[in-house]
Design a protein around this motif. Structure first.
Motif, PDB file in Angstrom:
ATOM      1  N   LEU A 164     -18.268  57.392  36.903  1.00 37.36           N
ATOM      2  CA  LEU A 164     -17.781  56.740  35.692  1.00 37.36           C
ATOM      3  C   LEU A 164     -16.873  57.702  34.937  1.00 37.36           C
ATOM      4  N   ALA A 165     -15.648  57.245  34.615  1.00 37.35           N
ATOM      5  CA  ALA A 165     -14.695  58.074  33.877  1.00 37.35           C
ATOM      6  C   ALA A 165     -14.663  57.690  32.402  1.00 37.35           C
ATOM      7  N   ALA A 166     -14.689  56.399  32.100  1.00 39.43           N
ATOM      8  CA  ALA A 166     -14.637  55.928  30.713  1.00 39.43           C
ATOM      9  C   ALA A 166     -15.084  54.476  30.668  1.00 39.43           C
ATOM     10  N   HIS A 167     -15.560  54.054  29.518  1.00 42.80           N
ATOM     11  CA  HIS A 167     -15.898  52.641  29.358  1.00 42.80           C
ATOM     12  C   HIS A 167     -15.825  52.273  27.890  1.00 42.80           C
ATOM     13  N   GLY A 168     -15.697  50.992  27.624  1.00 46.25           N
ATOM     14  CA  GLY A 168     -15.636  50.492  26.258  1.00 46.25           C
ATOM     15  C   GLY A 168     -15.254  49.026  26.243  1.00 46.25           C
ATOM     16  N   ARG A 169     -14.990  48.530  25.077  1.00 45.66           N
ATOM     17  CA  ARG A 169     -14.621  47.132  24.909  1.00 45.66           C
ATOM     18  C   ARG A 169     -13.114  47.002  25.073  1.00 45.66           C
ATOM     19  N   GLY A 170     -12.693  45.995  25.807  1.00 46.84           N
ATOM     20  CA  GLY A 170     -11.276  45.737  26.009  1.00 46.84           C
ATOM     21  C   GLY A 170     -11.112  44.416  26.722  1.00 46.84           C
ATOM     22  N   GLY A 171     -10.195  43.618  26.306  1.00 46.36           N
ATOM     23  CA  GLY A 171     -10.007  42.319  26.939  1.00 46.36           C
ATOM     24  C   GLY A 171     -10.730  41.243  26.174  1.00 46.36           C
ATOM     25  N   CYS A 172     -11.054  40.175  26.885  1.00 46.65           N
ATOM     26  CA  CYS A 172     -11.707  39.045  26.240  1.00 46.65           C
ATOM     27  C   CYS A 172     -12.967  38.679  27.015  1.00 46.65           C
ATOM     28  N   TYR A 173     -13.772  37.808  26.446  1.00 44.28           N
ATOM     29  CA  TYR A 173     -15.092  37.530  26.983  1.00 44.28           C
ATOM     30  C   TYR A 173     -15.051  36.884  28.368  1.00 44.28           C
ATOM     31  N   LEU A 174     -14.246  35.871  28.561  1.00 42.62           N
ATOM     32  CA  LEU A 174     -14.154  35.204  29.852  1.00 42.62           C
ATOM     33  C   LEU A 174     -12.692  35.047  30.266  1.00 42.62           C
ATOM     34  N   PRO A 175     -12.068  36.106  30.772  1.00 38.83           N
ATOM     35  CA  PRO A 175     -10.664  35.972  31.176  1.00 38.83           C
ATOM     36  C   PRO A 175     -10.531  35.074  32.399  1.00 38.83           C
ATOM     37  N   THR A 176      -9.458  34.264  32.433  1.00 37.36           N
ATOM     38  CA  THR A 176      -9.220  33.420  33.602  1.00 37.36           C
ATOM     39  C   THR A 176      -8.233  34.065  34.554  1.00 37.36           C
ATOM     40  N   GLY A 177      -7.351  34.879  34.059  1.00 39.78           N
ATOM     41  CA  GLY A 177      -6.418  35.634  34.888  1.00 39.78           C
ATOM     42  C   GLY A 177      -6.509  37.087  34.471  1.00 39.78           C
ATOM     43  N   LEU A 178      -6.456  38.018  35.431  1.00 45.46           N
ATOM     44  CA  LEU A 178      -6.669  39.417  35.085  1.00 45.46           C
ATOM     45  C   LEU A 178      -5.904  40.318  36.049  1.00 45.46           C
ATOM     46  N   GLN A 179      -5.099  41.218  35.496  1.00 41.24           N
ATOM     47  CA  GLN A 179      -4.403  42.244  36.276  1.00 41.24           C
ATOM     48  C   GLN A 179      -4.497  43.560  35.521  1.00 41.24           C
ATOM     49  N   ILE A 180      -4.544  44.677  36.254  1.00 39.08           N
ATOM     50  CA  ILE A 180      -4.586  45.992  35.615  1.00 39.08           C
ATOM     51  C   ILE A 180      -3.611  46.931  36.338  1.00 39.08           C
ATOM     52  N   PRO A 181      -2.323  46.887  35.973  1.00 42.59           N
ATOM     53  CA  PRO A 181      -1.388  47.876  36.505  1.00 42.59           C
ATOM     54  C   PRO A 181      -1.080  48.938  35.446  1.00 42.59           C
ATOM     55  N   GLU A 182      -0.924  50.178  35.867  1.00 43.29           N
ATOM     56  CA  GLU A 182      -0.475  51.267  35.008  1.00 43.29           C
ATOM     57  C   GLU A 182      -1.219  51.356  33.669  1.00 43.29           C
ATOM     58  N   GLU A 183      -2.546  51.333  33.743  1.00 46.46           N
ATOM     59  CA  GLU A 183      -3.433  51.470  32.585  1.00 46.46           C
ATOM     60  C   GLU A 183      -3.195  50.422  31.495  1.00 46.46           C
ATOM     61  N   ARG A 184      -2.796  49.231  31.905  1.00 48.24           N
ATOM     62  CA  ARG A 184      -2.650  48.099  30.990  1.00 48.24           C
ATOM     63  C   ARG A 184      -3.424  46.926  31.568  1.00 48.24           C
ATOM     64  N   LEU A 185      -4.270  46.308  30.753  1.00 51.43           N
ATOM     65  CA  LEU A 185      -5.008  45.129  31.165  1.00 51.43           C
ATOM     66  C   LEU A 185      -4.263  43.904  30.655  1.00 51.43           C
ATOM     67  N   TYR A 186      -3.889  43.020  31.555  1.00 46.03           N
ATOM     68  CA  TYR A 186      -3.240  41.758  31.209  1.00 46.03           C
ATOM     69  C   TYR A 186      -4.230  40.650  31.527  1.00 46.03           C
ATOM     70  N   ALA A 187      -4.544  39.832  30.542  1.00 47.46           N
ATOM     71  CA  ALA A 187      -5.530  38.776  30.756  1.00 47.46           C
ATOM     72  C   ALA A 187      -5.079  37.491  30.086  1.00 47.46           C
ATOM     73  N   THR A 188      -5.546  36.385  30.628  1.00 49.44           N
ATOM     74  CA  THR A 188      -5.391  35.087  29.992  1.00 49.44           C
ATOM     75  C   THR A 188      -6.755  34.739  29.426  1.00 49.44           C
ATOM     76  N   CYS A 189      -6.810  34.540  28.111  1.00 46.68           N
ATOM     77  CA  CYS A 189      -8.093  34.402  27.425  1.00 46.68           C
ATOM     78  C   CYS A 189      -8.228  33.067  26.718  1.00 46.68           C
ATOM     79  N   ALA A 190      -9.444  32.544  26.712  1.00 47.10           N
ATOM     80  CA  ALA A 190      -9.730  31.323  25.952  1.00 47.10           C
ATOM     81  C   ALA A 190      -9.723  31.654  24.465  1.00 47.10           C
ATOM     82  N   THR A 191      -9.129  30.777  23.662  1.00 45.91           N
ATOM     83  CA  THR A 191      -9.077  30.996  22.220  1.00 45.91           C
ATOM     84  C   THR A 191     -10.298  30.437  21.512  1.00 45.91           C
ATOM     85  N   GLY A 192     -11.029  29.554  22.185  1.00 43.12           N
ATOM     86  CA  GLY A 192     -12.171  28.902  21.553  1.00 43.12           C
ATOM     87  C   GLY A 192     -11.798  27.544  20.975  1.00 43.12           C
TER      88      GLY A 192
END
Length: 195
Positions: A148-176
């Protein structure tokens, strides 16, 4: 290229991984994987089934391969069926061209709340990322397994699309709100508390 019929022994919504000369598919039993030998892609053969996590109600959430390593994000129910004590695990296997995968390491994924149905594994360079709900963790190769290198909160609760290139998380998130979705970008280069 070749084609192989695996019947109804797989979960259609689950991902696949390539490792150790075989294609790994999450099986219809939630804790199992199917291994298909693809060293000769014109004649894939030797469909085998392996139980990797433990059996129902434990389950595999995501698979990811690199070289001869098969990484599995799994869910394991708590003692006596207590779902509140469930946990997510990062399992590292050595996947060889024959026989079952050999477990090299099992680690608990740091989360505030375990997920029994959704999670993701993604590579970004030499880092492996686990995503469970809105909890993100980074892992680095350490001998036979991952550290384990690091952990924490990031992103959304239930992402439907998810990519992680170059230390960036791209997600499609439900707004509620009904069927509304919004994109989210998270800078993962500033652990342990991602913004």
């Amino acid at each position: 290229l070749g084609r192989a019929d695996i019947g109804h022994h797989y979960r259609p919504a689950a991902n696949v991984a390539l490792s150790g000369g075989r294609l790994w598919v999450v099986g219809s039993e939630p804790a199992s994987v199917l291994a298909l030998d693809i060293r000769n892609p014109q004649r894939p053969s030797a469909l085998e089934i392996y139980d990797l996590v433990g059996g129902y109600p434990d389950r595999i959430l995501s698979l990811l391969g690199r070289g001869d390593r098969l990484h599995v994000l799994g869910y394991q129910e708590g003692p006596g069926g207590d779902d509140t004590m469930g946990r997510n695990l990062l399992l590292t296997f050595r996947a060889e061209s024959s026989g079952g995968p050999r477990l090299l390491q099992s680690q608990q994924v740091p989360t505030e709340q375990a997920s029994s149905y959704q999670g993701a594994l993604r590579w970004d360079g030499d880092r492996l990322w686990t995503v469970v709900h809105d909890q993100v963790a980074s892992w680095r190769q350490d001998g036979l397994g991952m550290a384990l290198a690091a952990h924490g909160r990031g992103g959304c609760y239930l992402p439907t699309g998810l990519q992680i290139p170059e230390e960036r998380l791209y997600a499609t998130c439900a707004t509620g709100f009904a069927e509304n979705w919004e994109p989210m970008v998270v800078d993962l280069s500033r652990p342990p508390d991602f913004p």
